[in-house]
Design a protein around this motif. Sequence first.
Motif, PDB file in Angstrom:
ATOM      1  N   ARG B 213      32.616  41.691  37.630  1.00 18.67           N
ATOM      2  CA  ARG B 213      33.998  40.960  38.367  1.00 18.67           C
ATOM      3  C   ARG B 213      34.212  42.358  39.647  1.00 18.67           C
ATOM      4  O   ARG B 213      34.639  42.489  40.196  1.00 18.67           O
ATOM      5  CB  ARG B 213      34.872  41.265  37.733  1.00 18.67           C
ATOM      6  CG  ARG B 213      34.762  39.407  37.020  1.00 18.67           C
ATOM      7  CD  ARG B 213      35.853  38.603  37.960  1.00 18.67           C
ATOM      8  NE  ARG B 213      35.184  37.599  37.396  1.00 18.67           N
ATOM      9  CZ  ARG B 213      36.353  36.187  37.028  1.00 18.67           C
ATOM     10  NH1 ARG B 213      37.333  37.068  36.778  1.00 18.67           N
ATOM     11  NH2 ARG B 213      36.135  35.589  37.505  1.00 18.67           N
ATOM     12  N   LYS B 214      33.998  43.454  38.534  1.00 18.86           N
ATOM     13  CA  LYS B 214      34.726  45.190  39.551  1.00 18.86           C
ATOM     14  C   LYS B 214      33.103  45.149  40.362  1.00 18.86           C
ATOM     15  O   LYS B 214      33.923  45.090  41.616  1.00 18.86           O
ATOM     16  CB  LYS B 214      34.414  45.482  38.188  1.00 18.86           C
ATOM     17  CG  LYS B 214      35.493  46.881  38.174  1.00 18.86           C
ATOM     18  CD  LYS B 214      35.561  48.514  37.569  1.00 18.86           C
ATOM     19  CE  LYS B 214      35.479  49.593  37.789  1.00 18.86           C
ATOM     20  NZ  LYS B 214      34.722  51.058  36.943  1.00 18.86           N
ATOM     21  N   GLN B 216      31.939  42.673  41.516  1.00 19.29           N
ATOM     22  CA  GLN B 216      32.267  42.029  43.192  1.00 19.29           C
ATOM     23  C   GLN B 216      33.554  42.738  43.816  1.00 19.29           C
ATOM     24  O   GLN B 216      32.973  42.414  44.930  1.00 19.29           O
ATOM     25  CB  GLN B 216      32.091  40.853  42.204  1.00 19.29           C
ATOM     26  CG  GLN B 216      32.715  39.718  43.410  1.00 19.29           C
ATOM     27  CD  GLN B 216      33.078  38.286  42.402  1.00 19.29           C
ATOM     28  OE1 GLN B 216      33.445  37.981  41.785  1.00 19.29           O
ATOM     29  NE2 GLN B 216      33.368  36.914  43.621  1.00 19.29           N
ATOM     30  N   ASP B 217      34.258  42.944  42.937  1.00 20.64           N
ATOM     31  CA  ASP B 217      35.567  43.472  44.098  1.00 20.64           C
ATOM     32  C   ASP B 217      35.090  44.536  45.082  1.00 20.64           C
ATOM     33  O   ASP B 217      36.047  44.854  46.207  1.00 20.64           O
ATOM     34  CB  ASP B 217      36.907  43.959  43.146  1.00 20.64           C
ATOM     35  CG  ASP B 217      37.081  42.381  41.968  1.00 20.64           C
ATOM     36  OD1 ASP B 217      37.039  41.725  42.508  1.00 20.64           O
ATOM     37  OD2 ASP B 217      38.092  42.873  41.180  1.00 20.64           O
ATOM     38  N   GLU B 218      34.284  45.363  44.487  1.00 17.92           N
ATOM     39  CA  GLU B 218      34.225  46.547  45.005  1.00 17.92           C
ATOM     40  C   GLU B 218      32.896  46.347  46.561  1.00 17.92           C
ATOM     41  O   GLU B 218      32.920  46.921  47.509  1.00 17.92           O
ATOM     42  CB  GLU B 218      33.459  47.586  44.779  1.00 17.92           C
ATOM     43  CG  GLU B 218      34.881  48.809  43.576  1.00 17.92           C
ATOM     44  CD  GLU B 218      33.830  48.897  42.080  1.00 17.92           C
ATOM     45  OE1 GLU B 218      32.770  49.757  41.964  1.00 17.92           O
ATOM     46  OE2 GLU B 218      34.852  49.635  41.205  1.00 17.92           O
ATOM     47  N   GLY B 220      31.575  43.064  47.125  1.00 11.33           N
ATOM     48  CA  GLY B 220      31.379  41.567  46.903  1.00 11.33           C
ATOM     49  C   GLY B 220      29.734  41.221  46.394  1.00 11.33           C
ATOM     50  O   GLY B 220      29.916  39.817  46.833  1.00 11.33           O
TER      51      GLY B 220
END
Lengths: 245, 401, 373
Positions: B213-214, B216-218, B220
């Motif tokens: 998730r992290k 993806q947050d950073e 994508g």
Amino acid sequence: MTESAVVMKSVNKWYGQFHVLRDINLDVKKGERIVICGPSGSGKSTMIRCINRLEEHQQGDIIVDGIPLTTNVKNIDDVRREVGMVFQHFNLFPHLTVLENCTLAPMWVRKEPKAQAEETAMKFLKRVKIPEQALKYPGQLSGGQQQRVAIARALCMNPKIMLFDEPTSALDPEMIKEVLDVMVDLAQGGMTMLCVTHEMAFARQVANRVIFMDQGQIVEQNEPNEFFLNPQSPRTKLFLEQILH
Amino acid sequence: MTVNTPHSKSVPPPAPAGGVSWFYDPKIRGYASQIIVVALLLWGLYVIIGNTQANLTKLNQNFGFGFLTQAAGFDLSTSLIEYSSTSTYGRAIFAGLLNTILVAVLGIIFATIIGFLVGVMRLSKNRVVAGAATLYIELIRNVPLLLQIFMWYALVLKPLPGVKDAHSLFGIVFLSKKGIVMPHPNFGPGAWAGLLFLVAALVGTWLFRRRARKLQDETGKITPVWLISIPIIILSPFIGLALAGWPLAFDYPELKGFNFSGGMTMVPEMAALLIALIVYSATFIAETVRSGIQAVSHGQSEASSALGLSRGRALRLVIIPQAMRVIIPPLASQYLNLTKNSSLAIAVGFPDLMYAGGTVNNQSGKAIEVVFILMVVYLSLSLFTAAFMNWFNSRMKMVER
Amino acid sequence: MSLSYVRTIDAPKLPAPTTTAGTWAKLRERFAPTPLSGLGTLVIAVFLAWAIWSIFQWAIIDAVWTAPDREPCNAPGAGACWPFVQAKALQWVYGFYPIELRWRPNIVFLLGGLSLAGLLIPKIPFKGWNALFFFLAFPIIAYVLLTGGRFGLEEVGTEQWGGLLVTLIVAITGIVASLPLGILLALGRRSKMPVVRTLCTGFIEIVRGVPLITVLFMASVMFPLFMPPGINPDKLLKALVGVGLFSAAYMAEVVRGGLQAIPKGQYEASMAVGLSYWRMMLLVVMPQALKVVIPGIVNSFISLFKDTSLVSIIGIFDLFNIVQSGFNDAKWASAQTGNTGYFALALIYWVFCFSMSRYSQFIERRLNTSYTR
């Protein structure tokens, strides 16, 4: 001095801890036409709903047509017979025809025979100019027509006092006039009326008195011309500026 | 005219407080009707208790729960706890309760899985898939459950061969008139390693998912978390067991004489009850799921499509989280229904709570006490399930916000 | 180029083209939008074809159609044993009701069927009178006709009743009794009086929290104890009391849902025109609420109809029990008797319940389109 239709003396009411009506004193004479305005949440609707006991007040006295509103159910029934009410959302009975809506209360509360109740109903449906819709169901009518039926329904009980709770707020703009016309007609017939409304043209045309409420209190009241041209309280001034653009 | 409220206006004197008579006071009326209701109720109870006492004296009985410690004298075909005909009535009822819980829990798990699957299938764009789901639902839910239990029992399980010619699956699972016999796992010392590895895999997955998730947050980048972690989760207990020297032995069923020895047996009564309960309840769960998904406004799936989410992602990220809110309350009542329906076990003779209670009543004649126990236990089961689902529901809501 | 444009000739109104995509593309979209989905289609289609063929083979091709007794049904490879159904059909409908007196249940079936049809078909008038007949007069007429013992009718004890007759009696009594009881319970649960509210809520929740079989069990073993000594109520009556109380609790919740659907304005308007509480409920609230809950009532009737099979557990010969007991008849007991019996039974229940659920859906659609405020 003429007789009083509604008297409210030091009326107070709370919703939980919220003080909705604060020391309301009001004396409505027979035949008087009163318009009540004020920002939303100011207690206007609550005040007139106390008059036919849809809301219970906790302190003070309300006397309607000489009958005091106490916890006595008989008095409440008597008052409701004398007071007609028109709601914002019409509240017609959807399972009954227009005619049946009008004859329900006369037949079951006043115990009138059916033929007589229907005759009265048709008279008032003519007065609100929709006798041809008598056999339709409310769902088949436009908003303006429904509200006129609601007025006729209230009139069928031959009330001495009529309460209007924002009767035009839920209507499309093009239908407001037909309802106001009926109300003007009623006012000219000498009915005692209390109207919560923001139709200021209506207020100027028919009202004897305009009442401005804010935060549960009656802040100012006056005859219409003075009220609109020369408001005294700063709160009234602010309110009038906002609604009159 | 004046500003502020005029106090000077003439007002008629207030009417005498209290009104005309107490007869018209709604408060007094309210109290009076309630007193009448209570009086009627007490009178009814008095008559019933009087009659019951008279009847009990005639039958030479008295009211009391002492009989629960007496020996039951009947057998139960299957029990999760040590039970024999010399055990007490109380233990018989308790064994029945455990069987009820076992059936209910297994039933809930499988019915939920099938129900969700069928519910989603019914909304499929594929006509055959949707049609098959509709057919299943309409066929099953319009036939009484009791009949279905008997049909499974008589049509599928009864014709199974005797023990001697049992159908065998790879020689370890046997299907016969005696029921389904499966290997029973015996864990030796060191078996905790398997559990340890499983927990480690679960924790690892959780950490991995957080990292993904992290990431993806950073950046994508979307990592296929489940594709990687599910095989690891499945394999991990075996790896753990292997490292600990495989302290796991299966007790395989073996045909000895006229019966199987070893393994664990699911009696055919239970199999019939369980299959029927699952197949029947799944239809209701499927309908709940379908209407839940349909309750999420069409605008939501349109908006998801407009944003370019794939249908699967739209379901998972947008539709299901909203649908769950609609699904959970009726789902809870379906679980309650399943638990209550498990009492139909009495018809095929599976010893659940109702069966045990009925038999205890037949043996001891303690009708009132038995009915009282049954009602209290079923009510507690219902309340427990309802409380759990409420808790779950409130959690779902909080997670959403 | 000028931006100004005025249409002077209307564009022609054309009929819609019959197809936008080829037949093949359409088929693909319906049956195999993705390869995985296509595989699913294939698996399901094969399974369905196999299942339908097996049932067809068993019920039609291999079936025994005429036989004096069980012999042909016992032959290896025989399918459904229809002569068994034929031989038992009348018993399935009437139970052990004396054959020469079966005109009595027939009249009850006819009256009930006509009245129910009148109630259920929206176009038929006189709904109010019909409901009055169905809920008040019909139960009395049916009781007198079926039990007999007066007006010169021969008495027939309930132990002789059975089959579909009893199933329908239990289901219809359940609904007829539960509707008024359920309305009262629902009103009680919404009452402002704490004692009444607590009692009604308690009753509803307790009954809904336990299985029907427990309630039936209670009715059959505890009800006699509550009666004055020496009175042992009829077995069927005990079952009816249990079913009635049980469905009343469920009906109360259905009605409560309808009451909650009535907007507050309706109550206010009724009070404003001066109607009393009971008049308001009778004239304004209930007619609307009951209309809203018709699908709910039909659905609980479906559940009740299926649940009637449970009375067989406390020894009543309803349809389910009478069919099952036929399996042990020495004349007909064969390898296929049970299968055929269960198949027929499932079909009967299914036809009843499915048509009722279709009806409920039809009413729901009708309400959604015609009921506007």
